[in-house]
Structures are given as structure tokens and as C-alpha cells.
Design a protein around this motif. Structure first.
Motif: not given
Length: 314
Positions: A250-252, A264, A309
Motif C-alpha cells: 500500500n502506497s500513496h 505505509r 491486516r
């Protein structure tokens, strides 16, 4: 005895005694007793006290669009005066979510009363339908004085005295809502305000195609940051699992820090891929690094909650 007479003599010549004697003389001249002379004085004082604590009735205020739709501020110490008209119903609306628990009428036969959700519909039905009504809800207690009037003709249905709807307004609730809105706005501004990430670890090594090599690689103990040259195409980022398989992380990209991929999490190994190009990044300080607290932020009233998670920590 001598001392007693001296005391009486002194009292007779005191200012109060002189005033009383003058009042008594005036009463005798006008043929009045001292009692009848003083009664009007006390009565006047009583009337003054009553006038200072007179009944505090308030009539709902006329609306801006239709004078028959009214509003009134809720005050627990205020009695609300409502004027109903024979042949017409009045809708009393309380706050949204407010439920009616009990209605007590002084004369239950004089008015028709129908509660529906947070509304009460009232209509006069008896002659001389003047009484009081108390309404208990899950939030407040309301006091009403009910009066009834008869229209002379149908053209008077637009009269200023008509009340088709009465809505309660709650100044304290509006004040609290405004305060909460301002607090939320302040919090949103603080959350949206960009803060430069703190460099906690820059001990990263690479192996592979230099075309994918970021300009800067570091982490702050919570997130990992890869900054690239503005001319580079951003690659896909994968984490290497314990069985050497790869999983997309997961990245942004933060608009305040363009050309920077924010991962993240902090992991041991990462793989950057773009077409056939591959580059591996190794966090050499992963075992010795102390993770940042997930329950702290730079905003005092905000607490971060970490969500677990599936998958293992790489």
C-alpha cells in the motif's frame, strides 16, 4: 424608676419618634386611624414587588416567508403562549430526534392533541378552550398556555394571529454545533497541513537497474519514502515475503511532496519494478530500528489507531 423615665424621654425626642408623631397627627386631622394610614403604603410596596416578577409569556415570532409559520427559542423557564383557531390545526415541531414521552392537559376535553414523532398537532374543540399544556420529551420539558379564537370569516385565514406551524429553535444546540464545526474545521486544517517527514533511518542499499534508483530513500520509523527525479516514471513497489514471494504494498503520493512514493510501513526488503527493469532495496537497519509509536501524531487531540491486516511483516 428615674433611669426608666430618662430613657423614655430620650426615645420621645429621637428622630424616629418625631416622625411617628407627625404621621399620627396627620391621621387624626383627616379622621383616619394609624392602621388605615399605613395600609396604602404596604399595598404599594406589594404591587411593586409583583410587577417585578410578572408573568413571562412569549408568543412565537412571525417567520420571514409566511407569517403563519412561526419560530421560538426554547427556554426552560418560559411559558409559550399559543393561539389556536376553531377549524384549524397547529403543528408544534420540536428538535429532530426528540421523542414525546408525556402530554398533560389542564382541560383535556377542550383541545384535540395528536403526537407524531417529534411533532404535536393541536386544535381547539370546546368553547372557552383556555388551558395549559405540559409536554415531556426525552430531552426537555415544555410549558404552554393555550388560547382559542374564532375567525369572523374565511378571509381572516391570513390573519397575523394565525399559527399553522410553530418550530422550536435551540440556541444552546446551535452554539454547540457551531463550536463542533469550528473544531472540526481546525482539525481538518491541521490534518491537511503538510509536515516534512522526520528522517529516522537512511541506511538503505540497492542492487539492480540504476534507472529505477530513487534520489532519496529513508523512513521515519512508520512510513518509508522514495523520492525520484521528476523525469523518472514512478515504478511499482513490492515487498518481499519470508518465502521470497512478492506482494504489492500500500502506497500513496502526497501532493505536497511530488515525485515521492510513500510506503505505509517499514520493511526489510522492497522490490521496484517497471517493465523488465528491476531494483531491490535493502533496509540495513531494519533489525536495530525502533518503530515509531502508532498512537502519537503531531496533533494533540488526534490519536492514531493501527489496524492489523493479513500477511506477515516482511
Amino acid at each position: 424608676m428615674i433611669k426608666l423615665r430618662e430613657v423614655i424621654k430620650m426615645d420621645l425626642y429621637s428622630p424616629l419618634s418625631s416622625f411617628l408623631r407627625r404621621q399620627e397627627s396627620s391621621a387624626i386631622l383627616f379622621g383616619l386611624s394609624s392602621k388605615s394610614r399605613w395600609m396604602p403604603v404596604y399595598t404599594g410596596m406589594t404591587l411593586m414587588l409583583l410587577s417585578s416578577t410578572s408573568f413571562a409569556l412569549e408568543t412565537p415570532h412571525i417567520g420571514h416567508f409566511d407569517r403563519r409559520v412561526r419560530h421560538i427559542n426554547f427556554n426552560p423557564q418560559q411559558v409559550v403562549k399559543l393561539v389556536g383557531h376553531y377549524g384549524f390545526a397547529t403543528d408544534i415541531a420540536f428538535a429532530n430526534g426528540e421523542s414525546i414521552k408525556q402530554i398533560a392537559m389542564g382541560d383535556s376535553a377542550a383541545w384535540s392533541v395528536t403526537p407524531v414523532d417529534n411533532h404535536i398537532f393541536i386544535k381547539p374543540k370546546a368553547q372557552q378552550a383556555i388551558t395549559n399544556m405540559t409536554v415531556l420529551t426525552n430531552r426537555h420539558v415544555y410549558q404552554f398556555e393555550l388560547n382559542a379564537s374564532q375567525l369572523k370569516n374565511s378571509n381572516q385565514a391570513t390573519s397575523r394571529s394565525m399559527m399553522f406551524a410553530v418550530d422550536f429553535v435551540y440556541p444552546d444546540d446551535l452554539k454547540n454545533q457551531l463550536h463542533q464545526h469550528n473544531q472540526q474545521q481546525l482539525l481538518d486544517d491541521q490534518l491537511n497541513r503538510h509536515t516534512t517527514p522526520q528522517v529516522n533511518n537512511q541506511n538503505y542499499f540497492y542492487k539492480g537497474d540504476k534507472a529505477l534508483l530513487p534520489v532519496t530513500a529513508f523512513d521515519d520509523g512508520r512510513f518509508t519514502y522514495f523520492k525520484f527525479n521528476s523525469k523518472q516514471d514512478l515504478p511499482a513497489v513490492y515487498t518481499v515475503n519470508s518465502d521470497n514471494s512478492e506482494s504489492l504494498v500500500n502506497s500513496h503520493i502526497n501532493p505536497d511532496f511530488p515525485n515521492t512514493i510513500v510506503i505505509r510501513r517499514v520493511v526489510r526488503r522492497l522490490v521496484l519494478r517497471q517493465g523488465r527493469l528491476v531494483l531491490c532495496l535493502f533496509n540495513q537497519s531494519f533489525d536495530a530500528e525502533q518503530p515509531a509509536s502508532y498512537h502519537k501524531t503531531q496533533i494533540p487531540q488526534v490519536q492514531r489507531v493501527a489496524k492489523r491486516r493479513g500477511g506477515s511483516h516482511g
